[in-house]
Design a protein around this motif. Structure first.
Motif, mmCIF file in Angstrom:
data_model
loop_
_atom_site.group_PDB
_atom_site.id
_atom_site.type_symbol
_atom_site.label_atom_id
_atom_site.label_comp_id
_atom_site.label_asym_id
_atom_site.label_seq_id
_atom_site.Cartn_x
_atom_site.Cartn_y
_atom_site.Cartn_z
ATOM 1 N N VAL A 157 6.194 25.882 -31.735
ATOM 2 C CA VAL A 157 6.821 25.284 -30.549
ATOM 3 C C VAL A 157 7.627 26.296 -29.728
ATOM 4 N N TYR A 158 7.488 27.588 -30.022
ATOM 5 C CA TYR A 158 8.359 28.560 -29.366
ATOM 6 C C TYR A 158 7.579 29.481 -28.436
ATOM 7 N N THR A 159 8.328 30.176 -27.583
ATOM 8 C CA THR A 159 7.796 31.284 -26.796
ATOM 9 C C THR A 159 8.880 32.339 -26.672
ATOM 10 N N THR A 160 8.460 33.586 -26.562
ATOM 11 C CA THR A 160 9.418 34.681 -26.344
ATOM 12 C C THR A 160 9.768 34.827 -24.867
ATOM 13 N N GLU A 161 9.057 34.116 -24.008
ATOM 14 C CA GLU A 161 9.367 34.188 -22.571
ATOM 15 C C GLU A 161 10.738 33.573 -22.288
ATOM 16 N N LYS A 168 20.149 37.174 -29.234
ATOM 17 C CA LYS A 168 18.758 36.982 -29.645
ATOM 18 C C LYS A 168 18.594 36.029 -30.828
ATOM 19 N N ASP A 169 19.544 35.115 -31.007
ATOM 20 C CA ASP A 169 19.464 34.204 -32.143
ATOM 21 C C ASP A 169 18.299 33.229 -32.038
ATOM 22 N N ASN A 170 17.966 32.803 -30.821
ATOM 23 C CA ASN A 170 16.979 31.729 -30.620
ATOM 24 C C ASN A 170 15.861 32.167 -29.698
ATOM 25 N N TYR A 171 14.728 31.495 -29.836
ATOM 26 C CA TYR A 171 13.639 31.586 -28.864
ATOM 27 C C TYR A 171 13.660 30.343 -27.970
ATOM 28 N N THR A 172 12.986 30.449 -26.844
ATOM 29 C CA THR A 172 12.787 29.303 -25.962
ATOM 30 C C THR A 172 11.848 28.298 -26.621
ATOM 31 N N ILE A 173 12.154 27.030 -26.459
ATOM 32 C CA ILE A 173 11.248 25.967 -26.891
ATOM 33 C C ILE A 173 10.297 25.626 -25.742
ATOM 34 N N VAL A 174 9.023 25.504 -26.053
ATOM 35 C CA VAL A 174 8.040 25.083 -25.052
ATOM 36 C C VAL A 174 8.098 23.557 -24.989
ATOM 37 N N ALA A 175 8.624 23.049 -23.891
ATOM 38 C CA ALA A 175 9.027 21.633 -23.833
ATOM 39 C C ALA A 175 7.878 20.661 -24.054
ATOM 40 N N ASP A 176 6.656 21.011 -23.641
ATOM 41 C CA ASP A 176 5.561 20.048 -23.759
ATOM 42 C C ASP A 176 4.743 20.228 -25.041
ATOM 43 N N LYS A 177 5.191 21.071 -25.941
ATOM 44 C CA LYS A 177 4.500 21.246 -27.214
ATOM 45 C C LYS A 177 4.862 20.097 -28.166
ATOM 46 N N PRO A 178 3.902 19.589 -28.923
ATOM 47 C CA PRO A 178 4.248 18.629 -29.970
ATOM 48 C C PRO A 178 5.263 19.256 -30.925
ATOM 49 N N GLY A 179 6.332 18.540 -31.206
ATOM 50 C CA GLY A 179 7.381 19.056 -32.069
ATOM 51 C C GLY A 179 8.612 19.536 -31.324
ATOM 52 N N ALA A 180 8.489 19.793 -30.023
ATOM 53 C CA ALA A 180 9.629 20.290 -29.255
ATOM 54 C C ALA A 180 10.726 19.234 -29.156
ATOM 55 N N GLN A 181 10.350 18.031 -28.719
ATOM 56 C CA GLN A 181 11.337 16.960 -28.629
ATOM 57 C C GLN A 181 11.877 16.619 -30.020
ATOM 58 N N PRO A 207 20.747 32.982 -16.413
ATOM 59 C CA PRO A 207 20.246 33.262 -15.064
ATOM 60 C C PRO A 207 19.076 32.376 -14.629
ATOM 61 N N ILE A 208 18.553 31.583 -15.570
ATOM 62 C CA ILE A 208 17.487 30.630 -15.253
ATOM 63 C C ILE A 208 18.008 29.234 -15.563
ATOM 64 N N TYR A 209 17.753 28.288 -14.682
ATOM 65 C CA TYR A 209 18.108 26.897 -14.949
ATOM 66 C C TYR A 209 16.967 26.261 -15.731
ATOM 67 N N HIS A 210 17.233 25.948 -17.004
ATOM 68 C CA HIS A 210 16.183 25.486 -17.917
ATOM 69 C C HIS A 210 16.093 23.959 -17.871
ATOM 70 N N GLU A 211 15.474 23.464 -16.824
ATOM 71 C CA GLU A 211 15.389 22.025 -16.614
ATOM 72 C C GLU A 211 14.638 21.327 -17.738
ATOM 73 N N ASP A 212 13.560 21.940 -18.207
ATOM 74 C CA ASP A 212 12.755 21.294 -19.248
ATOM 75 C C ASP A 212 13.562 21.086 -20.523
ATOM 76 N N GLU A 213 14.327 22.107 -20.923
ATOM 77 C CA GLU A 213 15.106 21.962 -22.159
ATOM 78 C C GLU A 213 16.278 21.007 -21.965
ATOM 79 N N ILE A 214 16.861 20.975 -20.781
ATOM 80 C CA ILE A 214 17.924 20.007 -20.512
ATOM 81 C C ILE A 214 17.380 18.589 -20.642
#
Length: 445
Positions: A157-161, A168-181, A207-214
């Motif tokens: 469910v992650y991406t390095t993007e 660097k503790d966490n990676y971004t969660i890909v919001a539409d991946k099964p398991g993200a929610q 510096p990026i507004y992470h609407e999907d994760e919010i």
């Protein structure tokens, strides 16, 4: 007609459910946060000491949140930055961070923050924590399962993007991946079990507004069964995101960290001009923590010190934060407060304005001066704050009372001193030193 009625009723119920989280912070939250004095190194006994002080000296004035800031899940943290060379993370079997027991002994045996939250709650206070957005890199590395899924693991469910650039503790969660929610659901289920009342989540707004994760976070909080105030951090939250963040978070940062430097406060006052229309019950533009009192005992910025802001600048900070109705999160070590610092936090007239006012607006703003006003409709009072933002010389700062809807004579009082200044008509002027301010209550004569 029946169909229309049912449709309208459904919409009202749906909207009420959607806005339910705003009931959790009808007035701006007030409390203490460990970041300014302890950075990522705070320990349980220090949290308790600040809770004890708050219960004894501040609770009766409306201060009630006790918030453990960043990296409570790392055993070998350090002052003046972060240990990113060999951090020892503490996670459970589902890839969820747990408190480091060498710093939080009551978290032993997998009990998390339950005992510490109980300690805070027993004092009539509320408990909060800080987390980073995303999923732990350690959980991804170990391919730990995500609770509530049928075998989905963290590495799916992650991406390095767009990974956080400064930690660097966490990676971004890909919001539409099964398991993200489900991952966000699982951590807020855990926090609800602990008794968490407030969560500050970092790297969400800039510096990026992470609407999907919010969106994922909002859904997870709404599912968890406990009222948890959501604070997004850090700034600057883009003004274009105002409509979204105000419908998903209780508070959001307008700027990056505010420390005890005049330039930070001056910058904040300028940026705030775009946010007045968002000051509403339940959702609050956030000025950041209050860098007063004793700072950086083991902090990220500088060495152990009392705030470097002058007394005039400290009054200006508190005047701006309170008339703007920002959440108030004190950053200094509370047990180290001197009498002056405590006086800034316990002025009943100022805190009444902060809690009860409405219609907050800027009368004017330029590089050297600004004036802000608000109303207390229950008392039929008008509030006014005047600021001399210049660096060089005392200056007259004034307003036309007609700009606040006042044509006749009015009585004006200094809210910090309770001194009645007299009756004024037409124009009100004060001569203020550089970086100084005035805060006034205006009543019909």
């Amino acid at each position: 007609m029946v169909v229309l009625f049912l449709a309208t009723s459904f919409f009202c119920v749906g909207q009420a459910a959607k806005d339910r989280f705003k009931d959790w912070a009808q007035t701006p939250p007030m409390g203490w946060n460990s970041w300014d004095c302890y950075g990522p190194t705070v320990q349980e006994h220090e949290v308790k000491a600040n809770a004890d002080y708050m219960a004894s000296h501040l609770k009766d004035y409306g201060w009630d949140y006790v918030v453990v800031d960043i990296r409570w899940f790392v055993e070998n943290t350090k002052r003046h930055g972060y240990n990113q060379i060999d951090p020892r993370y503490v996670l459970d079997a589902y890839g969820r961070y747990m408190p480091a027991t060498n710093r939080f002994p009551s978290a032993s045996d997998g009990s998390g923050f339950k005992a510490l939250a109980d300690y805070v709650h027993q004092k009539g206070l509320k408990f909060g924590i800080h987390i980073m957005r995303g999923i732990p890199t350690e959980a991804v590395k170990r391919k730990l399962p995500i609770k509530g899924t049928d075998g989905i693991t963290a590495d799916q469910v992650y991406t390095t993007e767009n990974q956080c650039k400064w930690l660097k503790d966490n990676y971004t969660i890909v919001a539409d991946k099964p398991g993200a929610q489900e991952y966000y659901d699982s951590i807020f289920e855990l926090y609800a079990e602990w008794g968490v009342d407030f969560v500050k989540i970092d790297d969400l707004s800039a510096p990026i507004y992470h609407e999907d994760e919010i969106n994922l976070i909002r859904k997870a909080i709404d599912k968890c069964g406990r009222p948890i105030v959501l604070s997004t951090s850090p700034g600057a939250t883009p003004v274009t995101a105002g409509p979204h963040v105000s419908e998903h978070a209780n508070m959001w940062r307008m700027v990056n960290d505010v420390w005890d430097h005049w330039r930070h406060l001056d910058h904040l006052i300028g940026v705030s001009q775009d946010w007045f229309s968002y000051i509403k019950p339940g959702t609050w533009p956030d000025c950041d923590m209050i860098p007063l009192g004793r700072l950086s005992i083991r902090g990220e910025r500088g060495d152990d010190r009392m705030t470097s802001l002058t007394k005039d600048e400290q009054y200006t900070l508190m005047t701006f934060f309170t008339i703007f109705r920002s959440p108030l999160m004190f950053g200094g070590d509370l047990p180290s407060n001197d009498d002056f610092t405590l006086s800034l936090l316990t002025n009943k007239e100022v805190l009444k304005m902060h809690a009860e006012s409405s219609q907050v607006r800027s009368l004017y703003y330029d590089e050297d001066k600004t004036a802000i006003t608000s109303k207390n409709e229950n008392e039929d009072w008008t509030y006014l704050a005047l600021f001399n933002l210049s660096d060089s010389a005392p200056s007259d700062v004034w307003v036309n009372l007609s700009d606040m809807g006042m044509e006749g004579p009015v009585k004006i009082s200094n809210m910090w001193t309770n001194e009645v200044l007299g009756t004024v008509k037409g124009k009100f002027t004060q001569n203020l030193a550089p970086h100084a301010s005035g805060l006034y209550k205006i009543e019909k004569d």
